[in-house]
Design an enzyme around this catalytic site. Sequence first.
Site, PDB file in Angstrom:
ATOM      1  N   LYS A 173     -20.279  51.621   2.642  1.00 32.14           N
ATOM      2  CA  LYS A 173     -19.116  51.607   1.743  1.00 32.14           C
ATOM      3  C   LYS A 173     -19.333  52.566   0.578  1.00 32.14           C
ATOM      4  O   LYS A 173     -20.119  52.293  -0.324  1.00 32.14           O
ATOM      5  CB  LYS A 173     -18.842  50.207   1.184  1.00 32.14           C
ATOM      6  CG  LYS A 173     -17.404  50.156   0.652  1.00 32.14           C
ATOM      7  CD  LYS A 173     -17.179  49.188  -0.472  1.00 32.14           C
ATOM      8  CE  LYS A 173     -17.516  49.711  -1.835  1.00 32.14           C
ATOM      9  NZ  LYS A 173     -16.702  50.813  -2.343  1.00 32.14           N
ATOM     10  N   GLU A 248     -30.831  49.463  -6.318  1.00 32.66           N
ATOM     11  CA  GLU A 248     -31.192  50.644  -7.121  1.00 32.66           C
ATOM     12  C   GLU A 248     -30.165  50.719  -8.234  1.00 32.66           C
ATOM     13  O   GLU A 248     -29.002  51.044  -7.980  1.00 32.66           O
ATOM     14  CB  GLU A 248     -31.130  51.922  -6.271  1.00 32.66           C
ATOM     15  CG  GLU A 248     -32.101  51.983  -5.110  1.00 32.66           C
ATOM     16  CD  GLU A 248     -33.524  52.246  -5.547  1.00 32.66           C
ATOM     17  OE1 GLU A 248     -33.768  52.447  -6.754  1.00 32.66           O
ATOM     18  OE2 GLU A 248     -34.413  52.224  -4.682  1.00 32.66           O
ATOM     19  N   CYS A 282     -28.719  58.282 -12.536  1.00 31.89           N
ATOM     20  CA  CYS A 282     -29.393  57.039 -12.943  1.00 31.89           C
ATOM     21  C   CYS A 282     -30.677  57.347 -13.699  1.00 31.89           C
ATOM     22  O   CYS A 282     -31.093  56.592 -14.563  1.00 31.89           O
ATOM     23  CB  CYS A 282     -29.685  56.190 -11.717  1.00 31.89           C
ATOM     24  SG  CYS A 282     -30.606  57.052 -10.452  1.00 31.89           S
ATOM     25  N   GLU A 383     -26.422  52.227 -20.988  1.00 25.21           N
ATOM     26  CA  GLU A 383     -26.367  53.417 -20.146  1.00 25.21           C
ATOM     27  C   GLU A 383     -25.028  54.126 -20.365  1.00 25.21           C
ATOM     28  O   GLU A 383     -23.968  53.518 -20.218  1.00 25.21           O
ATOM     29  CB  GLU A 383     -26.507  53.010 -18.676  1.00 25.21           C
ATOM     30  CG  GLU A 383     -26.661  54.184 -17.747  1.00 25.21           C
ATOM     31  CD  GLU A 383     -26.705  53.778 -16.281  1.00 25.21           C
ATOM     32  OE1 GLU A 383     -25.970  52.856 -15.887  1.00 25.21           O
ATOM     33  OE2 GLU A 383     -27.482  54.400 -15.538  1.00 25.21           O
TER      34      GLU A 383
END
Length: 494
Positions: A173, A248, A282, A383
Amino acid sequence: MFADEILVGGRWRRGGGEVLETRDPATGEVLARLHGAGVADVDEAVRAGAAAAADPAWRDLLPHERARCLVRIADLIAERADDIAALQTADTGKSINETRALVASAQGTFRYFAAALETLEGALTPSRGPYLTMSVHEPVGVVGAITPWNSPIASDAQKVAPALAAGNAVVLKPAEWTPLVSLALGRLITDAGLPPGLLSVLPGPGRIIGDAIVRHPGVGKVSFTGGTTTGRAIGAAAAEKIMPVSLELGGKSPTIVFPDADREQALAGLLFGVFSSSGQSCIAGSRAFVHASIYEEVVGELVRRAGRLRIGPGTDPATQVAPMVAHAHRDKVAAMVDRARDEGARVRCGGRTPDGEAYARGAYYLPTILDGVPNSAAICQEEVFGPVLVALPFEDEEDLVAQANDTVYGLACGVWTGDYRTAWRVARRIDAGTVWVNTYKQFSISTPFGGFKDSGLGREKGREGIFAYMRQKSVYWGMDEQQPYSQQWGAQST
Ligand code: NAD
């Protein structure tokens, strides 16, 4: 230009879900509208995947035969590299140099796992009785792979290659904003002759389609890459099913400059670490810790160089900072910078969209450097996932380690120093799954990758990466007539 078809259980057809619109973030123009998957498509894909994985045509392939399928996929990626890179640049906005590198990495991932598969070994374990004991690994059946929008071809390959190598079927997906590259990978894998049903590609909203994949009883493992909040929800849903998951997740990685560092190397590493991919990575090195004795000098030079970075469309090979993935995401990043400014941060450069007609329609944001806030400030803790660096001074190693580790994340870290002992001490004390010394954001498929703390669970890459998609089984072989229980439980005389 794009067929309104998704790949469900081996068949290309229109999805049963809502219409997804994907835009080129450099122009804002619609690239494609397509019907995403519906929940019924998830069920069909999982059932077809389970049947295909159990079919002797796939299940009984010997490792070297299955490896050949992966090599064929790698060869086709190489053949179509230019098209896939161009498509990914259009869909994500990333610069063509970066998307070419991601396509090369995806190709290498399939080759690597083909080789790893051929050399995968079980174990004969030391026996503790009159039997032989062995440990073998088997596929889990159907793997759910859920990926984010920032590097689709590479993150898809990092899940699909080891999962197929392990003998599974995969339901992939992609993210809502970037379905096109994953669909292109699906076409390519179909063309490579993988038995139908082994791969489904189901674009659609995460909260509906991603959730349906995670909760489907036929899915035996989920491998997820994305944000920490989503990862936590997936982990909770997986716990209900007692299903293994790999997560992750996000990061707020420190990059560290000691006074004895090679200044040029450090400056280039810091700039590349946070501004490549427009910071949508990331592992972006988004907190720069610079020793107080060189702070002004280093940060001043970073600001000068950030101001000279070439901003432009991803299609221009000279571009260093391309548009962000979507206007909505750019606006979210801008809002975070505005909030930091309101909270007292000093904007040393950037902090706004670029001027000029050339940038008017694209999701651009200038490379931004902030400072003047403590590490506890929201901009240092949350973040941003954009081209935003916060600079922070440190006094000594204790102060540095305390500040750098004062975050919920633990994904990556960069250290620049001329002293290998400093590098070693700091590398061991920072809570991060990957530490780069005198370099940054370099990757090797043979080296495991993953996060500490809220940055994730489990590891991808490396030879062990295949085992993440397998179940371990022990087999005991009785080798003697007499077993420990024979006397008491053996044949009764009549
Ligand atoms: P996201 O978490 O919003 O979405 C990631 C994927 O999960 C998408 O496909 C989305 O549709 C799906 N999803 C959303 N809600 C879901 C649910 N409830 N159940 C199942 N699936 C669901 O993340 P994003 O915005 O696409 O990507 C950015 C994030 O990804 C950042 O936080 C970044 O740090 C992280 N990321 C991590 C790594 C890594 O390797 N650690 C790599 C790249 C990106």
